[in-house]
Design an enzyme around this catalytic site. Sequence first.
Site, PDB file in Angstrom:
ATOM      1  N   CYS A 164      76.687 -25.294   2.469  1.00  0.00           N
ATOM      2  CA  CYS A 164      75.805 -24.129   2.495  1.00  0.00           C
ATOM      3  C   CYS A 164      74.323 -24.499   2.373  1.00  0.00           C
ATOM      4  CB  CYS A 164      76.183 -23.173   1.374  1.00  0.00           C
ATOM      5  SG  CYS A 164      75.150 -21.704   1.274  1.00  0.00           S
ATOM      6  N   SER A 178      76.294 -14.353  -3.834  1.00  0.00           N
ATOM      7  CA  SER A 178      75.571 -14.143  -5.082  1.00  0.00           C
ATOM      8  C   SER A 178      76.158 -12.998  -5.898  1.00  0.00           C
ATOM      9  CB  SER A 178      74.092 -13.868  -4.789  1.00  0.00           C
ATOM     10  OG  SER A 178      73.472 -15.005  -4.238  1.00  0.00           O
ATOM     11  N   GLU A 224      76.725 -11.752  -0.343  1.00  0.00           N
ATOM     12  CA  GLU A 224      78.094 -11.690  -0.838  1.00  0.00           C
ATOM     13  C   GLU A 224      78.381 -12.791  -1.861  1.00  0.00           C
ATOM     14  OE1 GLU A 224      80.274  -9.235  -0.249  1.00  0.00           O
ATOM     15  OE2 GLU A 224      78.631  -8.296   0.831  1.00  0.00           O
ATOM     16  N   ALA A 284      75.770 -14.243   4.038  1.00  0.00           N
ATOM     17  CA  ALA A 284      76.292 -15.283   3.153  1.00  0.00           C
ATOM     18  C   ALA A 284      75.615 -15.233   1.788  1.00  0.00           C
ATOM     19  CB  ALA A 284      76.098 -16.656   3.792  1.00  0.00           C
ATOM     20  N   GLU A 290      68.953 -18.028  -7.967  1.00  0.00           N
ATOM     21  CA  GLU A 290      69.204 -16.613  -8.267  1.00  0.00           C
ATOM     22  C   GLU A 290      70.123 -16.456  -9.471  1.00  0.00           C
ATOM     23  OE1 GLU A 290      70.754 -14.232  -5.143  1.00  0.00           O
ATOM     24  OE2 GLU A 290      69.202 -14.821  -3.732  1.00  0.00           O
TER      25      GLU A 290
END
Length: 412
Positions: free
Chosen positions: A353, A245, A243, A240, A362
């Site tokens: 999430c 990010s 992908e 998770a 990030e």
Amino acid sequence: MSAPFELSDPAFLADPYPGLASARSEAPIVWHDGLGEWVTTTHRAASDVLRHRGLGRLFRERAAGHDDPWTVFDWLHADSILDSEPPKHTRLRRLVAGAFGRGHVERLRPRVVELAGGLADDAVAELDATGRVDLIARFAEPLPVLVICELLGAPTSDWKRLRDWSQAIVAMYEVGPSPEAQQRAQVASHEFASYVEQLAEQRRGEPGDDLLTSLVEARDGSDRLSPRELVATVVLLLNAGHEASVNGFGNGMASLLAAPDQLDAVVAGLDDDAVVQRLVEEMLRHDAPLHLFERTATEDVALHGVTIRQGQKVAALLGAAARDPQVFDEPDAFRADRDPNPHLAFGAGIHFCLGAPLARLELQESVRALLRRTGPVEVVEAHRRPTFVLRGYETLVVARRAEAAATGETRG
């Protein structure tokens, strides 16, 4: 009525938003013949589907028996937070959230800044040497895997293997994966699970200051993660986190670079945290990295003029929700300073999430690091993946804008 778009249509995959807008004009929830399930077209309908307790995240096993090649793939999902419902989901999320709550994400910020800066330096070096650089291959793909390695305490030298396993597994989330893709997912599941099991065993004997150690030690009274739940949690974090990010960065950067006036304002405000935070939220909204998230009715559910029968599926179309004009002014426009921005990129309800704070960290630091070094750039070559559920770029090649290249302008 049936949704007026076809998921395999190349024109729709290249730009799904006109088709999603057409579907939205028909009803908040419509039937899709190709998927054989209901799909949402509005922000409110997507939010309601994600939050309704009569609509669960139910995983259907693929394996026919104990030694079936799908066995490991199955339990990696069945024992994860994402594909569990209460009471199992409640227990798993409490244990994993407790481990996350020990400050691991914020502890990583200096390291994320360092990793992003190093990759950005390498990207700019290639840009200077050749006049162009692929932001996906050189920057967006390695960064989130390196960050997850740091989070878990895994060797950063393993990032390519981890990325390849992740990409093979998530390919199964697309509509109609090929036999070759299915075989790659089976092999990757076995290899990835074995890798995490060995790493967890090391942490049991040699604890560290990392999330994996916290997961190994995760307790709630007498409860703890089982060995399979631990492995499934780690695999989910990478699948998770990677992908979302990569696609969030690639899609968002393409949208930003297509609006030069927005780009110039952002570059001028990179030292302002609020500017970068608003930019990242708009990157996640404008071209959603995840477009489809399914639920299954555990009972008959009446929503927005339709009845979803027990056992039927309904998909929240997050890209359609993100372009709903009832919620977002000028929804097709990229506005880097959009505020408020109630997008659903990280889901909603009990499956919101857990990694959202890390993903935001990030994206904020990666965008800041890159734009500080490149200055004004433009896209000169781009190729999208031929997928809908996970929407992103295979390549996003940039060069310095013509006016910047002519003067040799860069930023330090």
